[in-house]
Motif scaffolding. Structure first.
Motif, mmCIF file in Angstrom:
data_model
loop_
_atom_site.group_PDB
_atom_site.id
_atom_site.type_symbol
_atom_site.label_atom_id
_atom_site.label_comp_id
_atom_site.label_asym_id
_atom_site.label_seq_id
_atom_site.Cartn_x
_atom_site.Cartn_y
_atom_site.Cartn_z
ATOM 1 N N ARG A 1 0.834 -1.198 0.000
ATOM 2 C CA ARG A 1 0.000 0.000 0.000
ATOM 3 C C ARG A 1 0.875 1.258 0.000
ATOM 4 O O ARG A 1 1.951 1.278 0.608
ATOM 5 C CB ARG A 1 -0.894 -0.010 1.240
ATOM 6 N N ASP A 2 0.423 2.308 -0.683
ATOM 7 C CA ASP A 2 1.078 3.619 -0.704
ATOM 8 C C ASP A 2 2.453 3.602 -1.360
ATOM 9 O O ASP A 2 3.266 4.511 -1.139
ATOM 10 C CB ASP A 2 1.198 4.199 0.704
ATOM 11 N N THR B 1 -0.231 3.328 -5.046
ATOM 12 C CA THR B 1 -0.988 2.085 -4.938
ATOM 13 C C THR B 1 -2.033 2.205 -3.833
ATOM 14 O O THR B 1 -1.803 2.849 -2.805
ATOM 15 C CB THR B 1 -0.081 0.882 -4.646
ATOM 16 N N ASP B 2 -3.185 1.565 -4.022
ATOM 17 C CA ASP B 2 -4.226 1.588 -3.002
ATOM 18 C C ASP B 2 -3.984 0.494 -1.959
ATOM 19 O O ASP B 2 -2.928 -0.153 -1.965
ATOM 20 C CB ASP B 2 -5.615 1.476 -3.643
ATOM 21 N N ARG B 3 -4.938 0.263 -1.095
ATOM 22 C CA ARG B 3 -4.721 -0.710 -0.007
ATOM 23 C C ARG B 3 -4.621 -2.141 -0.521
ATOM 24 O O ARG B 3 -4.180 -3.029 0.199
ATOM 25 C CB ARG B 3 -5.839 -0.593 1.021
#
Length: 311
Positions: free
Chosen positions: A98-99, A173-175
């Motif tokens: 993520r992130d 990027t998302d979770r």
């Protein structure tokens, strides 16, 4: 919409035995045939993406550090619409990252990189666009990236020559570790097959100004099968690109190992590819490692398949 992927071994199951993080042997089974048109990135991740690292490849000379935080990198470039969906996972734990900051960059339909327009097609020197269409049989001799141009070599970075930044961008990027870009299908230039460059950065901080700090845990390239490239060559503006074209098997950078080496899953209508292409891949990375793509690229091996279903 028709799924164009061709089975590597039609009607057979393909098995891989892998070593899980805890040391236990796990066997993953995947069907070698085409996926349904609605197959999702999640299904790919669950079925066959957690047990291998995506190949680390050379950065190339035309990288520009993340200065365009955006998903749509098209700007005013003409070409077949391409939706690129990537999922980034920790190859050891299989957990999504993520992130992370994901960079992509590639040439336009005529083989020109933004920021380096004076180098022309693949460093070839500019001038007006060619007008004769390429033949279906590639004639280029692979010479690395680019085959000519300013000093810097295959992995050496070159300073930008202009302020253009089309077909470049960075997104978060998302979770679920997913990121999607909107761009156009890349063209080609002499010495390289059709490809997109990609980097993954982790442990940095997202601020109002963009992404700061952290390190690059993956540098790779994303590749297209021959069937899709030949179809694009019949469409404008690709049909005006007369540069000698190198096939996937001839390329000196592609490691010849299917999706592990960056070969994309593609979905499009073979009768109407100009309507658009959907591409996807899961990138298995080492978050704690640093891979900046400055090393020499590996020597390619014989490709198991040039279809989008090779694995």
């Amino acid at each position: 919409m028709t799924d164009t992927r061709i089975p590597e071994d039609r009607g057979q199951l393909k098995r891989r035995t892998v070593l899980a993080a805890g040391g236990a042997a796990v066997t993953a089974v995947g069907v070698g045939g085409a996926f349904a048109a609605g197959a999702s990135a999640q299904e790919e991740t669950a079925a066959n993406a957690c047990y291998t690292l995506t190949s680390e490849l050379v950065e190339g000379p035309y990288y520009i550090d993340a200065d365009k935080i955006r998903q749509d990198v098209t700007e005013d470039q003409e070409g077949i619409p391409l939706t690129l969906a990537l999922t980034v996972i920790d190859a050891e734990t299989c957990r999504p990252l993520r992130d992370a900051a994901v960079d992509i960059w590639h040439c336009n339909a005529l083989g020109v990189y933004s920021g380096y327009e004076s180098n022309g097609s693949g460093g070839g020197g500019g001038g007006p666009a060619p007008t004769d269409a390429p033949s279906g049989t590639p004639t280029g001799t692979p010479t690395g990236e680019p085959p000519s141009g300013p000093p810097g070599g295959v992995g050496g970075h070159q300073e930008p020559t202009d302020d253009e930044r089309y077909l470049r961008g960075t997104w978060r990027t998302d979770r679920h570790g997913r990121v999607t870009f909107r761009t156009v299908f890349p063209g080609w230039y002499q010495g390289r097959c059709v490809h997109i460059h990609v980097k993954v950065h982790v442990d940095g901080e997202w601020t109002d100004a963009g992404y700061e700090g952290g390190h690059t845990c993956h540098t790779g390239q994303l590749f297209f099968d021959e069937a899709s490239v030949l179809l694009t060559a019949e469409e404008e503006p690709y049909s005006t690109n007369a540069a000698a074209r190198t096939t996937l098997d001839e390329d000196t950078i592609y490691p010849g190992n299917g999706h592990e080496g960056g070969l994309l899953y593609l979905r499009y209508d073979r009768r109407h590819i100009a309507r658009g292409v959907h591409a996807r891949l899961t990138l298995g990375v080492e978050p704690d490692a640093t891979h900046d793509g400055q090393d020499s690229p590996p020597q390619p091996t014989a490709s198991a398949s040039t279809s989008a279903s090779a694995s």
